[in-house]
Design an enzyme around this catalytic site. Structure first.
Site, mmCIF file in Angstrom:
data_model
loop_
_atom_site.group_PDB
_atom_site.id
_atom_site.type_symbol
_atom_site.label_atom_id
_atom_site.label_comp_id
_atom_site.label_asym_id
_atom_site.label_seq_id
_atom_site.Cartn_x
_atom_site.Cartn_y
_atom_site.Cartn_z
ATOM 1 N N LYS A 1 42.259 23.552 -0.800
ATOM 2 C CA LYS A 1 42.176 22.084 -0.698
ATOM 3 C C LYS A 1 40.724 21.635 -0.790
ATOM 4 C CE LYS A 1 43.734 18.321 2.373
ATOM 5 N NZ LYS A 1 44.424 18.022 3.640
ATOM 6 N N SER B 1 48.508 14.992 3.434
ATOM 7 C CA SER B 1 47.452 14.805 2.475
ATOM 8 C C SER B 1 47.217 16.012 1.565
ATOM 9 C CB SER B 1 46.144 14.485 3.215
ATOM 10 O OG SER B 1 45.756 15.569 4.028
ATOM 11 N N SER C 1 49.666 17.193 7.540
ATOM 12 C CA SER C 1 49.305 17.323 6.117
ATOM 13 C C SER C 1 49.576 18.667 5.481
ATOM 14 C CB SER C 1 47.837 16.987 5.924
ATOM 15 O OG SER C 1 47.666 15.609 5.984
HETATM 16 N N1 GLN Z 1 49.493 11.635 7.251
HETATM 17 C C1 GLN Z 1 48.603 11.795 8.364
HETATM 18 C C2 GLN Z 1 47.452 10.836 8.249
HETATM 19 O O1 GLN Z 1 47.436 10.098 7.340
HETATM 20 C C3 GLN Z 1 48.162 13.209 8.460
HETATM 21 C C4 GLN Z 1 46.942 13.529 7.723
HETATM 22 C C5 GLN Z 1 46.511 14.965 7.892
HETATM 23 O O2 GLN Z 1 47.185 15.762 8.526
HETATM 24 N N2 GLN Z 1 45.345 15.256 7.343
HETATM 25 O O3 GLN Z 1 46.581 10.820 9.051
#
Ligand code: GLN
Length: 470
Positions: free
Chosen positions: A75, A150, A174
Site C-alpha cells: 500500500k 482504504s 481498511s
Molecule cells: N473507512 C475508515 C475511515 O475512513 C477506515 C480507514 C482505515 O482503516 N484506514 O477512516
C-alpha cells in the site's frame, strides 16, 4: 504460470523445476499492464524481475528466506527506499521515500519480491477508494462497484491475481472491509504486533499493518515475518512472538460469541443468512455458539471519528509545503505558503478530517468531544475484556452491505462512515480481526465475515479460520 494454492506450493513447484520465478514475475507484470482500468497500482516496479533469478537459485540451493519468490504489493502509505511514497495524495505526488518501513524491510530480508505500490484512499481516509488523487480503483468482481477502502488497491491486486499477497493498513477497517468486498482474506493484527515505522501516520493509536491473501497459510506466513518488537516504534510490543503455524487440534472445541449489537437493523439480509450458514457449520462441528453483549457498540463510530480525526489533524500538520512534497507557487509570505500548499495539496475528505479533528481538540470543546471519546474507548475495551472472559472468538459480519456502486455514497459522508460500523471497534480496542470470505449474494458479490480474538491471539485465530475451509 500463476496457479498454485499457496506459497509453500509455489516453492515446491520452483524447487521441482516446474515453475520459473522469472516467468511468474513477468506474468504478474503483464497482467497488471493488461488491466489498467482496475487502477490498483500507483507505481509498478518493472525492475523487480531482476531479482527473480538470484532468488530462484537460493530456493534451489535451500538457503532462501521464508518468503522467497513471494510477489508482494505494498500500500502506498508505506515507505520503500528510493520509490515514490504518495499516500494517493497530490501533496506527496512527487515525494520519494528515503528508507524502508520495518514491515517492508522484513519482507525483503526474507526474499520477497516487491512488485509495486498500491492505490488507496488519500492518507488511508475512506471506505471506497474514491478519495484517491489518482482515481478510483475498480472492484474486479464488478467494475461498476467500489473495491472498498482504504486499502482498495491492495485488495484488488490480490483478488485480480496481480500479485501473490499484499500489505494494507487498517485504522478502522481498511484491510477487513476491502477484503470483504473483494472476496479474500485480510488480517488486521493486534495493535503493536507489527511495527509502524515507515507507515505514514493517519491515527497513530489506531494504525496497524497487515496482509491480504487468498488463503490462510499465506496470511499466517506473512504475519510471522512482519511481526515483532522494533526499537524504532515505541508502541510495538516486546511480546511480539511470531506465529508458529501450530495447528489447532481438530478435537479442540471453542466458544464463539455473537454480539447481538452486530446483527440488528441495517445488516443486509443476505449477509445475515450467509453468516448463519457458517454458524450452523460451527455448531455441527461441536463448537459452542453463544449470544454476547458489547453494549457500547452504538458509540463506536462516533468515538472513532472523533479520536482518529484528532490524531490526523496533528499527524498531517507536517505536510506544510516546507519539508515534504508539494509547495504552492502562489505565495509571497510564509503563512500564505503553508495555507496555499495545504489548500491545493489535500483533497476534500482529508481537509474535512483535519477541520473536524482540529475542532474536537480546540479549547472549550476538548472535554466534550476528545476526552469523552477517550472514555468511550475505554468502555468499549472493557466490553471486549468481559466478552473474552466468556468466549474464545467473536464472530460478526465485516460490513453491513456488499460492495456498493461507485458514486453511491460520495455525497453523503455519514453514510460512508457507517460502512465502518462493524470494524472500528477492533481498532478502538486494539484487537486482531480477520475477514473470512463467506459466500456471495444474489448479485454474485462477495460476502465477508469477521472473526476477532483476544490481543496477541492471532495464532489461534488463524488456525481456527481453517474450520471454514473444510
Ligand atoms: N473507512 C475508515 C475511515 O475512513 C477506515 C480507514 C482505515 O482503516 N484506514 O477512516
Amino acid at each position: 504460470m500463476l496457479k498454485y494454492k499457496n506459497h509453500s506450493e509455489k516453492i515446491s513447484l520452483i524447487r521441482e523445476g516446474k515453475l520459473s520465478l522469472r516467468e511468474n514475475v513477468s506474468d504478474f507484470l503483464k497482467l497488471i499492464r493488461e488491466k489498467p482500468e482496475l487502477n490498483a497500482f500507483n507505481s509498478v516496479f518493472d525492475d523487480c524481475v531482476g531479482y527473480s533469478e538470484a532468488i530462484e537459485t537460493k530456493i534451489k540451493n535451500g538457503n532462501s528466506g521464508k518468503l522467497a519468490g513471494m510477489v508482494v504489493a505494498v500500500k502506498d502509505v508505506l515507505a520503500i527506499a528510493d520509490r515514490p511514497l504518495t499516500c494517493s495524495s497530490n501533496i506527496l505526488r512527487n515525494f520519494t521515500a528515503l528508507y524502508n518501513a520495518t514491515a517492508v524491510q522484513k519482507l525483503i530480508d526474507e526474499d520477497a519480491i516487491i512488485i509495486g505500490k498500491t492505490n488507496c484512499d488519500e492518507f488511508a481516509m475512506g471506505s471506497s477508494n474514491e478519495n484517491s488523487a489518482f482515481g478510483n480503483v475498480l472492484n474486479p468482481v464488478d467494475i461498476t462497484r467500489v473495491p472498498g477502502g482504504s486499502s482498495g488497491g491492495s485488495a484488488v491486486a490480490v483478488a485480480a491475481h496481480l500479485c501473490d499477497v499484499s500489505l494494507g493498513t487498517d485504522t478502522g477497517g481498511s484491510i477487513r472491509q476491502p477484503a470483504a468486498f473483494c472476496g479474500i482474506y485480510g488480517l488486521k493484527p493486534t495493535y503493536g504486533r507489527v511495527s509502524r515505522y515507515g507507515l505514514t501516520a493517519f491515527a497513530s493509536s489506531f494504525d496497524t499493518i497487515g496482509p491480504f491473501a487468498k488463503n490462510i497459510e499465506d496470511i499466517e506466513l506473512v504475519l510471522s515475518v512482519i511481526s515483532g518488537y522494533d526499537e524504532k516504534d515505541s508502541t510495538s510490543r516486546k511480546m511480539g512472538h511470531t506465529v508458529s503455524g501450530l495447528k489447532i487440534n481438530s478435537e479442540d472445541k471453542f466458544k464463539i460469541g455473537l454480539p447481538v449489537e452486530y446483527f440488528g437493523d441495517g445488516l443486509n439480509m443476505e449477509i445475515r443468512d450467509s453468516i448463519q450458514m457458517k454458524i450452523d457449520l460451527l455448531k455441527k462441528n461441536g463448537h459452542e455458539i453463544m449470544n454476547i453483549q458489547l453494549p457500547h457498540t452504538e458509540y463506536s463510530i462516533a468515538a472513532y471519528y472523533i479520536l482518529t480525526t484528532a490524531e490526523a489533524s496533528s499527524n498531517l500538520a507536517r505536510f506544510d509545503g516546507a519539508r515534504y512534497g508539494y509547495r504552492s507557487a502562489e505565495s509571497n509570505n510564509l503563512s500564505g505558503m503553508y495555507m496555499n500548499s495545504r489548500t491545493e495539496g489535500f483533497g476534500s475528505e482529508v481537509k474535512r478530517r483535519i477541520m473536524l479533528g482540529t475542532y474536537v481538540l480546540s479549547s472549550g470543546y476538548y472535554d466534550a468531544y476528545y476526552r469523552k471519546a477517550q472514555k468511550v474507548r475505554r468502555l468499549l475495551k472493557e466490553d471486549f475484556d468481559r466478552a473474552f472472559g466468556e468466549v474464545d472468538f467473536i464472530l460478526t459480519p465485516t460490513t453491513p452491505t456488499t460492495a456498493f456502486k461507485i458514486g453511491e455514497k460520495t455525497s453523503d459522508p455519514l453514510a460512508m462512515y457507517l460502512e465502518d460500523i462493524y470494524t472500528t471497534s477492533a481498532n478502538l480496542a486494539g484487537l486482531p480481526g480477520i475477514n473470512i470470505p463467506a459466500g456471495f449474494d444474489q448479485k454474485n458479490l462477495p460476502i465477508g465475515m469477521q472473526l476477532m480474538s483476544r490481543q496477541f491471539d492471532e495464532e489461534r485465530l488463524l488456525n481456527f479460520c481453517r474450520v471454514f475451509d473444510m
